[in-house]
Design an enzyme around this catalytic site. Sequence first.
Site, PDB file in Angstrom:
ATOM      1  N   SER A   1       0.852  -1.184   0.000  1.00  0.00           N
ATOM      2  CA  SER A   1       0.000   0.000   0.000  1.00  0.00           C
ATOM      3  C   SER A   1       0.889   1.235   0.000  1.00  0.00           C
ATOM      4  O   SER A   1       2.106   1.141   0.129  1.00  0.00           O
ATOM      5  CB  SER A   1      -0.906   0.004   1.234  1.00  0.00           C
ATOM      6  OG  SER A   1      -0.141   0.361   2.368  1.00  0.00           O
ATOM      7  N   LYS A   2       0.226   2.388  -0.097  1.00  0.00           N
ATOM      8  CA  LYS A   2       0.956   3.664  -0.193  1.00  0.00           C
ATOM      9  C   LYS A   2       1.954   3.826   0.945  1.00  0.00           C
ATOM     10  O   LYS A   2       3.017   4.408   0.786  1.00  0.00           O
ATOM     11  CB  LYS A   2      -0.034   4.825  -0.142  1.00  0.00           C
ATOM     12  CG  LYS A   2      -0.761   5.025  -1.442  1.00  0.00           C
ATOM     13  CD  LYS A   2      -1.044   6.524  -1.639  1.00  0.00           C
ATOM     14  CE  LYS A   2      -1.805   6.775  -2.927  1.00  0.00           C
ATOM     15  NZ  LYS A   2      -3.235   6.601  -2.783  1.00  0.00           N
ATOM     16  N   ARG A   3       1.569   3.307   2.079  1.00  0.00           N
ATOM     17  CA  ARG A   3       2.384   3.416   3.276  1.00  0.00           C
ATOM     18  C   ARG A   3       3.790   2.825   3.048  1.00  0.00           C
ATOM     19  O   ARG A   3       4.744   3.202   3.709  1.00  0.00           O
ATOM     20  CB  ARG A   3       1.572   2.689   4.346  1.00  0.00           C
ATOM     21  CG  ARG A   3       2.122   2.228   5.594  1.00  0.00           C
ATOM     22  CD  ARG A   3       0.942   1.679   6.429  1.00  0.00           C
ATOM     23  NE  ARG A   3       0.387   0.468   5.840  1.00  0.00           N
ATOM     24  CZ  ARG A   3       0.928  -0.726   5.966  1.00  0.00           C
ATOM     25  NH1 ARG A   3       2.022  -0.888   6.642  1.00  0.00           N
ATOM     26  NH2 ARG A   3       0.368  -1.784   5.402  1.00  0.00           N
TER      27      ARG A   3
ATOM     28  N   GLY B   1       5.580   3.264   0.526  1.00  0.00           N
ATOM     29  CA  GLY B   1       6.391   4.118  -0.342  1.00  0.00           C
ATOM     30  C   GLY B   1       6.089   3.857  -1.800  1.00  0.00           C
ATOM     31  O   GLY B   1       4.980   3.467  -2.139  1.00  0.00           O
TER      32      GLY B   1
END
Length: 470
Positions: free
Chosen positions: A240-242, A244
């Site tokens: 996920s975006k978390r 990076g």
Amino acid sequence: MTRPAIVTRFAPSPTGFLHIGGARTALFNYLFAKKHGGQFKLRIEDTDKARSTQEATQAILDGLEWMELPHDGDVVYQSQNAQAHIDAANAMIASGHAYRCYLSAEDQDALKAVAREEGRAFRSPWRELGQSDYPATGDFVVRFKVPEGQTTITDNVQGEITWQNKDFDDLILLRADGSPVYMLAVVVDDHDMGVTHIIRGDDHLINAGRQTLIYRALGRDVPQFAHVPLIHGPDGKKLSKRHGALGAEAYRDDGYIPAGLRNYLMKLGWSHGDQEIFTDSEAAEAFDLSGIVKSAARLDFEKMAHINGQHIQMGEDADIMARARPFLIAQNPDGYSADSQTRVMTAMPELKSRSKTLKDLAEQAFYLTRPRPIPMPAKAARILSQEALNRLSDLQISLEALEDTQWHSEPLQACLTDFAARHDVGFGKIGQPLRMALTGGAPSPDLSVVLTRLGKEETLARLSDVLTAT
Ligand code: GLU
């Protein structure tokens, strides 16, 4: 009989950038086709008009181009094949494998809810009626008539998988507006494009069961499947975006080179003994479906950078130079000269060996490319004391006296050592201010290398800048 050629494809839905997982899927399909002298095709699955965008299509095309994964033939746009999809649905109605369902949307919902409550898949009452029962007017969807029995595929990664057909809904093939759905379009297109092997994320595994039923209903050969486990973040959680960077362009912007990223992605979820670094031809030769690992792969950014660094080192100087250029320019908004380009090119061997990414390389090269006069950081005041400047001034004379032919590492090192001895000071007393004057504190290699790479003229000019500024 000649064996049918291998045809693979990458079939992204244009709803975002080229995701790192998509890039790996494209790569696996590309490598598998190359290995077998086959074709790698590209199909943009743009049937979901609400979610597909032109920008996303472009981002995917750009991403694949940057990754250097060329496809064979024209790009196929799924939306342009709608007629073939509709024809296939009608053929299935004619052969009794599909039916028109005239239920209203509310009735469908209600019946689906009952089916769910009873723990069974949805079946429309219209499935038992024939074409002669269809009303002359009225809205309908076309549904697939899931047959009795079970469906088995032998997936090249997941092994043998069996589904009970009774668990599959009578899925919609054509919506009420006559438009085809993905599940039908993908089967018709893969067949029409001659696809022999479908390598994709294992989130599509269950679709392989449904699609197999449709292939059979159409009397077409079912391609080989290989469902690849998804990529997880370093923490083992779904990407996920978390975590990076998710899109290929983020890696490009971070200074990855395509060969490095390809090598990393190839190794991510595919194993081949201990070999870690592959050239393109080694990759195409070695890749096989049996090496795909069954468990989810974890991104490891350190390893990614390490492999990228190896490819930077293996790269041709001129090629790495060309790729590094945008980073070198971005680092020098006040000007990036032809001279500094020449200096970087000469320093390429050591720059390449010290860099994991092109960003690193630009940082390592910064001391070579800074326009004069180089701005000095605050700590320079302490290092460039009056005493130090006096010594630099003397040193300038010694350096100036060196013949051009002496302007390389060993004589320069000898000159510096000799100068320190003559002034009866430790080397650091000269080295530190000299380095500061020449680089402004930018990362730099051994001083003799700094002097060599800057060249006599630039070295003396930078020294003068510092000596005259004070
Ligand atoms: N368009 C689908 C996706 O982007 C892939 C379909 C397929 O590979 O069969 O997830």
